[in-house]
Design a protein around this motif. Structure first.
Motif, short mmCIF file in Angstrom:
data_model
loop_
_atom_site.label_atom_id
_atom_site.label_comp_id
_atom_site.label_asym_id
_atom_site.label_seq_id
_atom_site.Cartn_x
_atom_site.Cartn_y
_atom_site.Cartn_z
N HIS A 109 20.07 -48.25 -56.95
CA HIS A 109 19.61 -46.86 -56.95
C HIS A 109 20.25 -46.08 -55.81
O HIS A 109 20.65 -46.66 -54.80
N CYS A 110 20.29 -44.77 -55.96
CA CYS A 110 20.87 -43.88 -54.96
C CYS A 110 19.94 -42.69 -54.74
O CYS A 110 19.03 -42.45 -55.54
N ASP A 111 20.21 -41.94 -53.66
CA ASP A 111 19.45 -40.70 -53.48
C ASP A 111 20.06 -39.60 -54.35
O ASP A 111 21.04 -39.84 -55.05
N GLU A 112 19.48 -38.43 -54.28
CA GLU A 112 19.86 -37.37 -55.22
C GLU A 112 21.19 -36.68 -54.89
O GLU A 112 21.68 -35.89 -55.68
N ARG A 113 21.75 -36.97 -53.75
CA ARG A 113 23.01 -36.33 -53.39
C ARG A 113 24.17 -37.03 -54.09
O ARG A 113 24.13 -38.23 -54.32
N VAL A 147 22.12 -53.79 -62.97
CA VAL A 147 22.15 -52.50 -63.66
C VAL A 147 22.08 -51.40 -62.61
O VAL A 147 21.45 -51.57 -61.57
N SER A 148 22.76 -50.31 -62.87
CA SER A 148 22.73 -49.18 -61.94
C SER A 148 22.04 -47.99 -62.61
O SER A 148 22.36 -47.63 -63.74
N TYR A 149 21.11 -47.41 -61.88
CA TYR A 149 20.46 -46.19 -62.36
C TYR A 149 20.91 -44.97 -61.56
O TYR A 149 20.45 -43.87 -61.83
N GLY A 150 21.79 -45.19 -60.58
CA GLY A 150 22.24 -44.06 -59.78
C GLY A 150 21.06 -43.33 -59.18
O GLY A 150 20.19 -43.93 -58.57
N LYS A 151 21.04 -42.02 -59.39
CA LYS A 151 19.94 -41.22 -58.84
C LYS A 151 18.87 -40.90 -59.89
O LYS A 151 17.99 -40.09 -59.66
#
Length: 179
Positions: A109-113, A147-151
């Protein structure tokens, strides 16, 4: 009046009276209130529960064990493991060794930027970094999926550094065995 005429008149009178009685009886039948129709109660059967396919169900004990898995957190725009992340992964590795049936999905997961594509790639790198560390600890790679969900699935909804720090993570989810 002759007897024959009187007999004929009497006969006509009797026929009229009998006919009127029959009409009146028919009228009574037609105008009689309708009896309420007694319907049998409809039996409602509650819907059966939707069966869960056995192979998709996660055993309760595995779900509880999976809840003990710790998330690891990353710095902004990084996927290197910090000392606190290594500690969490060491605990997760011990848990997986103690429970050889436990299979996991590592979510990055990542932050919204950042753009969607950039964050999906960064989330993938974070999940892969966690998986590689667990493989180095001796956990079979075949027990882990990345798995990647990004932001797209933030943990914290805020728009500040405190929320972003919680969203930059690799999260571990128990999955059904055999999947």
């Amino acid at each position: 009046m002759t007897i024959a005429a009187m007999a004929a008149m009497t006969l006509l009178l009797m026929m009229n009276l009998g006919g009127c009685g029959k009409k009146q009886q028919e009228a009574e039948i037609k105008t009689a209130p309708e009896q309420p129709v007694m319907e049998e109660p409809v039996k409602v059967t509650p819907p059966a529960e939707i069966p869960v396919k056995q192979e998709e169900a996660i055993p309760t004990d595995m779900t509880q064990i999976g809840a003990e898995l710790k998330a690891v957190y990353f710095d902004f725009d990084k996927y290197e493991l910090k000392p606190t992340a290594r500690e969490a992964l060491n605990a997760n590795g011990r848990l997986m060794k103690d429970h050889p049936d436990l299979r996991i999905i590592i979510e990055g997961h990542c932050d919204e930027r950042g753009t969607v594509q950039y964050n999906l790639a960064l989330g993938e790198k974070r999940a892969q970094a966690a998986k590689s560390y667990l493989v180095d600890l001796g956990v079979a790679a075949s027990r882990m999926e990345v798995v990647s969900y990004g932001k797209e699935r933030p943990f914290a909804m805020g728009h500040n550094e405190a929320a972003w720090a919680q969203n930059r993570r690799a999260q571990f989810v128990a999955r059904p065995s055999g999947k």
